[in-house]
Write a protein that holds these residues in place. Sequence first.
Motif, PDB file in Angstrom:
ATOM      1  N   ALA A 146      12.467 -32.782 -12.627  1.00 41.61           N
ATOM      2  CA  ALA A 146      12.897 -31.662 -11.794  1.00 41.61           C
ATOM      3  C   ALA A 146      12.634 -30.348 -12.521  1.00 41.61           C
ATOM      4  O   ALA A 146      12.321 -29.325 -11.901  1.00 41.61           O
ATOM      5  N   ILE A 226      24.467 -25.700  -8.686  1.00 39.82           N
ATOM      6  CA  ILE A 226      24.286 -27.021  -9.292  1.00 39.82           C
ATOM      7  C   ILE A 226      25.411 -27.910  -8.765  1.00 39.82           C
ATOM      8  O   ILE A 226      26.576 -27.683  -9.069  1.00 39.82           O
ATOM      9  N   ASN A 230      26.618 -29.550 -13.634  1.00 39.87           N
ATOM     10  CA  ASN A 230      26.349 -29.828 -15.041  1.00 39.87           C
ATOM     11  C   ASN A 230      26.561 -28.502 -15.731  1.00 39.87           C
ATOM     12  O   ASN A 230      25.892 -27.539 -15.360  1.00 39.87           O
ATOM     13  N   ASP A 258      20.293 -27.410  -6.921  1.00 39.64           N
ATOM     14  CA  ASP A 258      20.006 -28.428  -7.924  1.00 39.64           C
ATOM     15  C   ASP A 258      20.985 -29.572  -7.667  1.00 39.64           C
ATOM     16  O   ASP A 258      22.156 -29.500  -8.011  1.00 39.64           O
ATOM     17  N   VAL A 260      20.548 -32.819  -8.585  1.00 40.08           N
ATOM     18  CA  VAL A 260      20.000 -33.968  -9.308  1.00 40.08           C
ATOM     19  C   VAL A 260      21.030 -35.048  -9.617  1.00 40.08           C
ATOM     20  O   VAL A 260      20.677 -36.194  -9.868  1.00 40.08           O
ATOM     21  N   LYS A 297      17.982 -38.957 -13.433  1.00 40.11           N
ATOM     22  CA  LYS A 297      19.422 -39.135 -13.245  1.00 40.11           C
ATOM     23  C   LYS A 297      19.630 -40.252 -12.220  1.00 40.11           C
ATOM     24  O   LYS A 297      18.722 -41.008 -11.934  1.00 40.11           O
TER      25      LYS A 297
HETATM   26  C1  LIG Z   1      21.395 -29.943 -13.615  1.00 38.27           C
HETATM   27  C2  LIG Z   1      20.066 -30.439 -14.063  1.00 38.27           C
HETATM   28  N1  LIG Z   1      18.970 -30.076 -13.393  1.00 38.27           N
HETATM   29  C3  LIG Z   1      17.748 -30.489 -13.746  1.00 38.27           C
HETATM   30  C4  LIG Z   1      17.558 -31.312 -14.817  1.00 38.27           C
HETATM   31  C5  LIG Z   1      16.143 -31.682 -15.154  1.00 38.27           C
HETATM   32  O1  LIG Z   1      15.905 -32.984 -15.498  1.00 38.27           O
HETATM   33  P1  LIG Z   1      14.445 -33.595 -15.470  1.00 38.27           P
HETATM   34  O2  LIG Z   1      13.483 -32.527 -15.816  1.00 38.27           O
HETATM   35  O3  LIG Z   1      14.496 -34.673 -16.509  1.00 38.27           O
HETATM   36  O4  LIG Z   1      14.228 -34.121 -14.109  1.00 38.27           O
HETATM   37  C6  LIG Z   1      18.669 -31.723 -15.572  1.00 38.27           C
HETATM   38  C7  LIG Z   1      18.510 -32.556 -16.773  1.00 38.27           C
HETATM   39  O5  LIG Z   1      19.385 -32.764 -17.547  1.00 38.27           O
HETATM   40  C8  LIG Z   1      19.951 -31.280 -15.175  1.00 38.27           C
HETATM   41  O6  LIG Z   1      21.052 -31.632 -15.847  1.00 38.27           O
END
Ligand SMILES: Cc1ncc(COP(=O)(O)O)c(C=O)c1O
Lengths: 479, 479
Positions: A146, A226, A230, A258, A260, A297
């Motif tokens: 992402a 988000i 996170n 976001d 995820v 995730k």
């Molecule tokens: C809130 C959030 N968005 C996006 C990501 C991006 O993860 P990735 O690039 O591995 O898909 C993370 C990874 O920890 C995340 O915690």
Amino acid sequence: MKLEKCLTEENINQNLLNIQYAVRGPILQRALQIERELVKGVPKRFERVVRANCGDCHALGQKPITFIRQVLALVSFPELISSRLDIPQDVKDRAKELLDDCTKGSVGSYSPSNGLNLVRSRVAQYITNRDGVPSNPDDIYLGSGASDVIKSVLTLFVEDVGGKPPAVMVPIPQYPLFSGTLSELGVRQVDYYLDEEHDWALQISELERSWREASIESNVRALVVINPGNPTGQVLTRDNIEQIIKFAYERNLFILADEVYQENIVSKPFHSFKKVMFEMGAPYSRMELASFLTASKGWAAECGLRSGYVELLHLQPSVQKTFNTMRSVMQCPSVLGQCILDCVMKPPSPGKPSHNQFINEIRDIHQVLKERTATAYKTFNSIPGYFCNPIDGSMFAYPRIEIPVEAQLEAKKLNMSPDEFYCLRLLEETGVCVIPGTGFGQLPGSFHFRTTILHPKDEFQYMMDSIRRFHLNFMQLYP
Amino acid sequence: MKLEKCLTEENINQNLLNIQYAVRGPILQRALQIERELVKGVPKRFERVVRANCGDCHALGQKPITFIRQVLALVSFPELISSRLDIPQDVKDRAKELLDDCTKGSVGSYSPSNGLNLVRSRVAQYITNRDGVPSNPDDIYLGSGASDVIKSVLTLFVEDVGGKPPAVMVPIPQYPLFSGTLSELGVRQVDYYLDEEHDWALQISELERSWREASIESNVRALVVINPGNPTGQVLTRDNIEQIIKFAYERNLFILADEVYQENIVSKPFHSFKKVMFEMGAPYSRMELASFLTASKGWAAECGLRSGYVELLHLQPSVQKTFNTMRSVMQCPSVLGQCILDCVMKPPSPGKPSHNQFINEIRDIHQVLKERTATAYKTFNSIPGYFCNPIDGSMFAYPRIEIPVEAQLEAKKLNMSPDEFYCLRLLEETGVCVIPGTGFGQLPGSFHFRTTILHPKDEFQYMMDSIRRFHLNFMQLYP
Ligand SMILES: Cc1ncc(COP(=O)(O)O)c(C=O)c1O
Ligand SMILES: Cc1ncc(COP(=O)(O)O)c(C=O)c1O
């Protein structure tokens, strides 16, 4: 003969100097150094480092989903499909289907830059099922995680309009991909604070305040949410999402959702921004939106495979065309990553040979999440000087900690923030590696750290015990 | 109720509007459309599209290297290592070694953001063996293809210094990753022309001219060299590289050496910029340098796996630290991609069970390259109105074509450049999809196209014949 460097701290891209990414920052570097010291036999008060810096489930020992890995093996080495190997038929079928969509049947061919057609239509189907609202595969862009597509979307906003610099609203605390990327792009970050006193609620009054103050000197163009949070782990209610959408609509803000951690939720229902927007009807249902998901995730947790997507809704066609062109320069995301995402979007269905094992595997994963969120919540709130909100989802706890004034002064002498000092002491004394709140943001004067919570049970208990012991000791050192 | 878009062509990042990436541009879009028409039964003068737009060997039917794919399968699904399957021991050993370097033995864990330690040290060993000069694994950064790390390096130069905007020198013709990325970053592209009359030589006088003219209004900071050339296929001599290094040294230019085709050379010796710099001794041996390689090219040709590296030499430590931080925000490149790069850097050694098969596979691949470069050279030069330099390496031909004035006028009416018009006509009439020279750059008034040449023999011959027939016909249409 003097040799000047072509690139110096003074003449490189100055935006880059502002990037901070604490999740892989100095604390982790020190942890890795301690690991090397332990290997060399340097005596410590602990036997190993417990890494809790990063939301990386496999690194904490979570086992990969068998179906995913079998499909991966077969698309990598298609001879296996017809080998004597005991591989379930639905795995073979899936592998063949994916290979059929790769040019000349090889995952080593570049895919279309937005991703394989098959995988994008699977993503669209997943979204349609989730929201009860149609999704168009042409609105889906697969990325190297992402992170990659989030960066591309943020890149769109780099432009002074009407003489004011662009700005993007970001929750505090936040995941530092956002702050880091905005720094690189030279786009202002406008903080809005989540309300820790009310389970990290997203208060509209705070959005208002933040937007109003920022709008004096900048052009606020987008709003990052988000959900689940996170590092904060809250899940937004449907009502709250409606309010946020209205707020964004009134100020013509582009929403970046976001989402995820949508599959990492303990009990509350998840509402996607897209679904709520459509349920609200016009004019909200015609708003632009970017919504992100990742195979890093959820139950797959395949971080190392780098696979995610953005769904881009209602973009002006010329803007979407520009986005296409920008994405095409980097060719395409990893085709094996795309294959994984396919498995995540369409896991084995009931009745298929892989289904039982799949169900058992994800049940166990969900059980661990449920158990750890509860334990973390209980443990942290039982430590004097700690406060932790309930954790609805994601894979983190973000407790608030009281740091005595004496310790704050000591930190200052060392040119550290109090929470950095605290986390570094914790690491040096117990081997537990968590990330200070400064890496995510916090109300001035409050202190936190973020810890991942998905360790194996024993290790998790050991970590909780170590933190408690450390803190009690710390409070005695700095009374 | 009126709904303005948040993002419009007027208010998005204006740099993005300048990005052009012809390799996946309108001609390819039309080719894909024709493919769909053929499936639907729309009658055409040909039965299938021959894609020659992209340097993607697997998409042209080249078979993957067995060793690589077996390792991939085993690291994806480690149970296979101990299965009854007949897999060579060196494949199993390699898979175990790689898994040992992944956190908790899973390719699904994030790796260090610069790449797995094992793989970076293998890259360093490869470079050391190639150049006879030591390489430090800490100077190696793995990326999602070379594209990814090329973009990161170019990002360093985005900064006005002394009131002048930054600029980067790029060969013409070039691979449009450079022009596209510079457009996105808002860095000026300074063209220097390769000398078609002398086998696409890189003339120092032309570097001088180009630098001098550009320096009036911009701060020329870096020099891109593509060796072997894409689309031009020449391989630079050692002398020429020495001159280029001296030129860059005198003007304090940072050299970006795109050496991704170093294993795709027919006969001439390859000299890396690093080796030549070191052989020249001080002060040249202390210059900064970025040198790129990728698993997408060479005999592996694993484009879809997205794996490449940059070696960054002699950076100021604070600059290198900033580069580290910037790279860490995106987490890491695909771990499976990294595993492939490991296999490319250290293929099966003599005496090992996979060695014979490996040697046979790469011998065949090299044979095809040798045969096709010769055929393309001969065929193109035998077509009246065509001129083609000898092809030393890469996987392309870039013939110059005469386009009659009548046809040029016709193109103008259609708002196309003459070479675009030519390539589109070729596509519509024969199904052959090549990319017009405007996508790579060419001397004003001259016209070219780029074609990949690694098709299977029959298809290649069919393509050569189609182009010849088309051209003869075209010259009759526009006499
Ligand atoms: C809130 C959030 N968005 C996006 C990501 C991006 O993860 P990735 O690039 O591995 O898909 C993370 C990874 O920890 C995340 O915690
Ligand atoms: C000259 C050159 N450099 C870099 C690349 C980047 O390739 P990748 O990103 O697949 O490694 C290519 C791909 O065609 C190329 O031709």
